[in-house]
Design a protein around this motif. Structure first.
Motif, PDB file in Angstrom:
ATOM      1  N   UNK A  36       8.549  35.094   6.852  1.00  0.00           N
ATOM      2  CA  UNK A  36       9.592  34.775   5.869  1.00  0.00           C
ATOM      3  C   UNK A  36       9.193  35.290   4.488  1.00  0.00           C
ATOM      4  N   UNK A  37       7.928  35.137   4.132  1.00  0.00           N
ATOM      5  CA  UNK A  37       7.453  35.617   2.836  1.00  0.00           C
ATOM      6  C   UNK A  37       7.545  37.140   2.756  1.00  0.00           C
ATOM      7  N   UNK A  38       7.168  37.820   3.844  1.00  0.00           N
ATOM      8  CA  UNK A  38       7.250  39.279   3.864  1.00  0.00           C
ATOM      9  C   UNK A  38       8.699  39.761   3.740  1.00  0.00           C
ATOM     10  N   UNK A  39       9.627  38.995   4.290  1.00  0.00           N
ATOM     11  CA  UNK A  39      11.044  39.369   4.212  1.00  0.00           C
ATOM     12  C   UNK A  39      11.687  38.937   2.901  1.00  0.00           C
ATOM     13  N   UNK A  40      10.888  38.334   2.017  1.00  0.00           N
ATOM     14  CA  UNK A  40      11.405  37.935   0.721  1.00  0.00           C
ATOM     15  C   UNK A  40      12.172  36.640   0.706  1.00  0.00           C
ATOM     16  N   UNK A  41      11.986  35.812   1.733  1.00  0.00           N
ATOM     17  CA  UNK A  41      12.695  34.541   1.798  1.00  0.00           C
ATOM     18  C   UNK A  41      11.981  33.420   1.064  1.00  0.00           C
ATOM     19  N   UNK A  42      10.763  33.645   0.626  1.00  0.00           N
ATOM     20  CA  UNK A  42      10.000  32.560   0.032  1.00  0.00           C
ATOM     21  C   UNK A  42      10.642  31.996  -1.218  1.00  0.00           C
ATOM     22  N   UNK A  43      11.396  32.811  -1.935  1.00  0.00           N
ATOM     23  CA  UNK A  43      11.984  32.316  -3.161  1.00  0.00           C
ATOM     24  C   UNK A  43      13.483  32.161  -3.127  1.00  0.00           C
ATOM     25  N   UNK A  44      14.152  32.841  -2.200  1.00  0.00           N
ATOM     26  CA  UNK A  44      15.615  32.753  -2.158  1.00  0.00           C
ATOM     27  C   UNK A  44      16.111  33.058  -0.759  1.00  0.00           C
TER      28      UNK A  44
END
Length: 116
Positions: free
Chosen positions: A107-115
């Motif tokens: 999720x962090x690699x896909x950019x979901x960590x912040x939005x």
């Protein structure tokens, strides 16, 4: 007249031995629920329900907390009137080794960590 509460408020949690892989994967398949799990992982401490940054209403967020709790991903408890949330990291690691950390890392690699 309402009676004063004499017992502590409690929240039911499943025994992880009774939680299926399917249930955990379905809980974590939703981007809002991954966002909640990611925020808990990054916080390094337990968080009140009202402190999460999510693109949904509070009532919808409550539903997401319920799904995560019933899948064994989070544990909830009360401190006064505040409902606190924590990841069941160690228990999840014992039941499904590497799963939670892999999902959160992806999720962090896909950019979901912040939005979402």
């Amino acid at each position: 007249m309402a009676r004063p509460r004499t017992t502590a408020r409690t929240v039911e949690h499943p025994d992880l031995s009774e939680v299926s892989l399917q249930q955990v994967l379905e809980a974590l398949a939703d981007p809002v629920r991954r966002l909640v799990a990611s925020q808990l992982a990054r916080a390094g401490e337990d968080l009140r329900c009202g402190t999460f940054d999510a693109p949904v209403s509070l009532s919808t967020l409550t539903h997401h907390f319920t799904v995560l709790r019933e899948a064994g991903v989070i544990r909830q408890y009360y401190v006064g009137t505040a409902k606190m949330n924590t990841l069941r990291t160690e228990e999840m690691e014992q039941r499904f080794p590497g799963l939670l950390s892999a999902v959160l890392a992806a999720a962090a690699r896909e950019g979901e960590a912040g939005a979402v």
